[in-house]
Design a protein around this motif. Structure first.
Motif, mmCIF file in Angstrom:
data_model
loop_
_atom_site.group_PDB
_atom_site.id
_atom_site.type_symbol
_atom_site.label_atom_id
_atom_site.label_comp_id
_atom_site.label_asym_id
_atom_site.label_seq_id
_atom_site.Cartn_x
_atom_site.Cartn_y
_atom_site.Cartn_z
ATOM 1 N N PHE A 1 12.156 -37.610 -38.788
ATOM 2 C CA PHE A 1 11.637 -38.716 -39.594
ATOM 3 C C PHE A 1 12.220 -38.657 -41.007
ATOM 4 O O PHE A 1 12.682 -37.606 -41.469
ATOM 5 C CB PHE A 1 10.106 -38.666 -39.677
ATOM 6 N N ASP A 2 12.202 -39.807 -41.682
ATOM 7 C CA ASP A 2 12.577 -39.895 -43.094
ATOM 8 C C ASP A 2 11.322 -39.739 -43.937
ATOM 9 O O ASP A 2 10.290 -40.365 -43.657
ATOM 10 C CB ASP A 2 13.233 -41.238 -43.410
ATOM 11 N N LEU A 3 11.420 -38.936 -44.981
ATOM 12 C CA LEU A 3 10.312 -38.701 -45.911
ATOM 13 C C LEU A 3 10.634 -39.398 -47.218
ATOM 14 O O LEU A 3 11.572 -39.028 -47.910
ATOM 15 C CB LEU A 3 10.089 -37.210 -46.124
ATOM 16 N N THR A 4 9.845 -40.418 -47.539
ATOM 17 C CA THR A 4 10.119 -41.293 -48.678
ATOM 18 C C THR A 4 9.112 -41.053 -49.795
ATOM 19 O O THR A 4 8.006 -40.571 -49.554
ATOM 20 C CB THR A 4 10.034 -42.769 -48.226
ATOM 21 N N THR A 5 9.513 -41.398 -51.001
ATOM 22 C CA THR A 5 8.578 -41.501 -52.114
ATOM 23 C C THR A 5 9.221 -42.360 -53.183
ATOM 24 O O THR A 5 10.382 -42.783 -53.048
ATOM 25 C CB THR A 5 8.165 -40.132 -52.665
ATOM 26 N N ALA B 1 11.494 -51.209 -53.595
ATOM 27 C CA ALA B 1 12.185 -51.205 -52.310
ATOM 28 C C ALA B 1 11.362 -50.529 -51.218
ATOM 29 O O ALA B 1 11.822 -50.419 -50.074
ATOM 30 C CB ALA B 1 13.545 -50.508 -52.441
ATOM 31 N N VAL B 2 10.166 -50.082 -51.558
ATOM 32 C CA VAL B 2 9.314 -49.414 -50.581
ATOM 33 C C VAL B 2 8.562 -50.461 -49.763
ATOM 34 O O VAL B 2 7.796 -51.264 -50.301
ATOM 35 C CB VAL B 2 8.321 -48.461 -51.269
ATOM 36 N N ASP B 3 8.804 -50.461 -48.474
ATOM 37 C CA ASP B 3 8.115 -51.348 -47.533
ATOM 38 C C ASP B 3 7.152 -50.485 -46.718
ATOM 39 O O ASP B 3 7.553 -49.791 -45.789
ATOM 40 C CB ASP B 3 9.137 -52.038 -46.628
ATOM 41 N N TRP B 4 5.880 -50.534 -47.075
ATOM 42 C CA TRP B 4 4.902 -49.645 -46.451
ATOM 43 C C TRP B 4 4.879 -49.794 -44.936
ATOM 44 O O TRP B 4 4.682 -48.823 -44.207
ATOM 45 C CB TRP B 4 3.509 -49.925 -47.015
ATOM 46 N N ALA B 5 5.076 -50.992 -44.446
ATOM 47 C CA ALA B 5 4.981 -51.228 -43.003
ATOM 48 C C ALA B 5 6.150 -50.644 -42.228
ATOM 49 O O ALA B 5 6.069 -50.479 -41.012
ATOM 50 C CB ALA B 5 4.885 -52.730 -42.737
ATOM 51 N N ARG B 6 7.268 -50.312 -42.914
ATOM 52 C CA ARG B 6 8.461 -49.854 -42.214
ATOM 53 C C ARG B 6 8.777 -48.388 -42.508
ATOM 54 O O ARG B 6 9.816 -47.890 -42.081
ATOM 55 C CB ARG B 6 9.675 -50.707 -42.620
ATOM 56 N N LEU B 7 7.908 -47.697 -43.199
ATOM 57 C CA LEU B 7 8.161 -46.296 -43.523
ATOM 58 C C LEU B 7 7.914 -45.394 -42.316
ATOM 59 O O LEU B 7 7.097 -45.699 -41.454
ATOM 60 C CB LEU B 7 7.227 -45.843 -44.645
ATOM 61 N N ASP B 8 8.606 -44.241 -42.288
ATOM 62 C CA ASP B 8 8.243 -43.169 -41.358
ATOM 63 C C ASP B 8 7.127 -42.321 -41.958
ATOM 64 O O ASP B 8 6.062 -42.147 -41.368
ATOM 65 C CB ASP B 8 9.451 -42.273 -41.065
ATOM 66 N N ALA B 9 7.403 -41.786 -43.131
ATOM 67 C CA ALA B 9 6.438 -40.918 -43.818
ATOM 68 C C ALA B 9 6.633 -41.092 -45.311
ATOM 69 O O ALA B 9 7.730 -41.419 -45.773
ATOM 70 C CB ALA B 9 6.627 -39.460 -43.410
ATOM 71 N N PHE B 10 5.576 -40.844 -46.073
ATOM 72 C CA PHE B 10 5.615 -41.080 -47.515
ATOM 73 C C PHE B 10 4.811 -39.999 -48.214
ATOM 74 O O PHE B 10 3.734 -39.603 -47.748
ATOM 75 C CB PHE B 10 5.009 -42.451 -47.833
ATOM 76 N N LEU B 11 5.316 -39.508 -49.339
ATOM 77 C CA LEU B 11 4.559 -38.538 -50.137
ATOM 78 C C LEU B 11 3.551 -39.313 -50.972
ATOM 79 O O LEU B 11 3.877 -39.846 -52.039
ATOM 80 C CB LEU B 11 5.478 -37.697 -51.021
ATOM 81 N N ILE B 12 2.333 -39.370 -50.457
ATOM 82 C CA ILE B 12 1.284 -40.193 -51.056
ATOM 83 C C ILE B 12 0.588 -39.427 -52.176
ATOM 84 O O ILE B 12 0.576 -38.201 -52.200
ATOM 85 C CB ILE B 12 0.266 -40.610 -49.961
ATOM 86 N N GLY B 13 0.027 -40.166 -53.097
ATOM 87 C CA GLY B 13 -0.844 -39.594 -54.121
ATOM 88 C C GLY B 13 -2.192 -40.266 -54.047
ATOM 89 O O GLY B 13 -2.276 -41.499 -53.960
#
Length: 526
Positions: free
Chosen positions: A365-369, A403-415
């Protein structure tokens, strides 16, 4: 020390532009009692009905709610001097302070409270669910308000710490009036004088504040998104105080002009997985909790805290570590042997690349933030490396915020996180009814029946024992089916003038907000 009064700051506003400073600083040792504080985030408006005031210092200082929070984050009186709650937990009666005035001199009354609660509840805003359980709110005279609930709402007193709005200014336009958001009028200790978007907001002390005149005559919030620029302006004396990234703390420590104020926060970082049917983080392994559970043992939290946060943090075991309801134990630790056991027992085997796979499908998976957040961007690089070392094919992928599309993410470093009532920080991100597709704040579309049941029970009663049991069940449920890899809680690092007194420490909110919670008590000297 260089301190700049609001008028001088406005005259030299160009030094707060994102490029370089261009105005001369105020004379060193200027005999004023103002404070200029630089931080990164600027809200779209100053309106507590639309923006949580606990996430913006200007709104926090301009407005007051019926309640407030003390140094222990316990609910205390504010515009309401006292309140009574009926035995069934459905009727609240508030006795309001007398003699309170709005910044324009008009009297604050019970009609303002009724107006605010009804307008927020019926407005269809993102914040409207805060008062969804309010059946009726009515004024009984100018200084008594009665709130009738359809069901017990134990978070109500926390919710009412958000600012009350003036009916006389908003009855005709509605509470979302853009002009009011630019020029707010509240009952707090400071009033807004000037707001220059992208530069600063300048406030002056409100002498008729019901709690007494503030110790500082003015506070200016400077919006400086770049952390390096904030530090430069702090060191140059262009601002008096600033929010710092952890790596910058050493640049301040040891001097005689500034000191560090370090506070714990309820703000945690965790890897959120997208589990929506439309775009799951891993189609082959979406419904299997084993990889998510194993990854909670695959990250070395202490290494992240030391390497990225420079020691200004603590390991996160769950979303309630900073809450009285927290019951998480040390089940999550860096444990490669446990990773192997969980994955092997789950039917996974390492493929030729050393990546865990099942049915020929690797765990990848891709890890985005947000790329603009330097701390988060550095954190996902470390986390992706750690996960790959333990057999999970994670790729760090920081992206610009827009550019962050929440519906198309694999994983995200959330706060996330709050030091207040747990319902406010749990129901939104973890209840299935709050899934992103439904317009909620459950950005990962996480769904678990046991979690939903526990969260529903936690918000349906004011009984402390019943709530404690509900949130204990919640924590057990997410331990078995983790929505996140919980990584770390942050500490808030602020540099302030050495001679500034009155700052009282408490556990702060998301992004370290709440630092100005008692700003009316601040002053220079003893």
């Amino acid at each position: 020390m260089t301190r700049r009064p609001p008028s001088a700051f406005a005259a030299g506003a160009c030094l707060l532009l994102a490029a370089t400073g261009c105005a001369a600083a105020a004379p060193s040792g200027a005999a004023d009692d103002t404070l200029t504080y630089a931080l990164g985030d600027e809200p779209e408006e100053f309106n507590p009905a639309l923006v949580d005031e606990h996430l913006d210092p200007v709104t926090e200082m301009v407005f007051r709610g019926l309640t407030a929070h003390d140094a222990d984050n316990e609910v205390v009186p504010a515009l309401a001097e006292s309140w009574e709650v009926d035995d069934d937990g459905r009727t609240y009666t508030f006795a309001l302070r007398e003699g309170v005035t709005w910044h324009d001199g008009e009297a604050f009354t019970a009609a303002d409270v009724v107006f605010t609660i009804e307008a927020v509840r019926d407005g269809g805003f993102a914040t409207s669910n805060k008062f969804a359980d309010v059946d009726e709110v009515r004024a009984e005279g100018d200084h008594t308000v009665v709130v009738e609930l359809s069901d017990p709402a134990p978070a109500l007193l926390d919710t009412l710490s958000n600012g009350i709005l003036p009916e006389h200014l908003l009855a005709a336009t509605g509470i979302d009036d853009p002009a009011f958001g630019e020029h707010p009028v509240g009952t707090g200790p400071f009033r807004l004088d000037t707001w220059r978007h992208g530069e600063y907001a300048s406030l002056s002390a409100f002498p008729d504040y019901y709690g007494g005149a503030p110790g500082l005559s003015g506070i200016t919030i400077a919006y400086v998104p770049d952390a390096a620029t904030r530090l430069m302006r702090l060191r140059n004396g262009e601002v008096d105080a600033a929010a710092l990234e952890p790596r910058q703390a050493g640049e301040v420590r040891g001097g005689d002009r500034l000191r560090l104020e370090v506070a714990p926060t309820a703000d945690y970082r965790g890897i959120m997985f997208n589990m929506s049917p439309e775009h799951c983080w891993s189609d082959a392994h979406c419904d299997d909790p084993a990889p998510r559970l194993a990854m909670n043992y695959a990250v070395d939290r202490d290494a992240v805290i030391d390497g990225v946060l420079h020691g200004y943090g603590s390991p996160a075991l769950g979303p309630l570590d900073q809450s009285p309801f927290g019951t998480a134990d040390t089940r999550y630790s860096f444990d490669p042997e446990r990773v192997e056991r969980i994955m092997t027992e789950g039917g996974y085997r390492r493929n030729g690349d050393g990546i865990w796979a099942k049915g020929g499908e690797p765990v990848a998976f891709d890890l985005t933030t947000f790329a603009e957040d330097g701390v988060r961007a550095a954190m996902i690089e470390v986390l992706a490396t750690q996960l790959r070392d333990q057999g999970f094919d994670a790729t760090a992928d920081p992206r610009p915020r827009d550019a962050v599309d929440w519906a198309r993410l694999d994983a995200f470093l959330i706060g996330w996180g709050t030091p207040y009532d747990p319902d406010g920080s749990l129901y939104g991100p973890f209840h299935s009814a709050e899934a992103l597709a439904e317009g909620g704040s459950n950005y990962g579309s996480y769904a678990d029946d046991a979690v939903d049941d526990a969260l529903d029970r936690g918000r349906a009663t004011a009984d402390p024992a019943a709530r404690e049991a509900a949130y204990a069940d919640f924590q057990e449920a997410i331990a078995e089916n983790p929505p996140y890899v919980f990584v770390t809680y942050l500490e808030a690092v602020n540099a302030v003038p050495a001679g500034l007194t009155g700052i009282r420490q408490r556990t702060l909110a998301h992004h370290g907000y709440g630092f100005f919670w008692n700003a009316e008590e601040w002053s220079y000297g003893s």
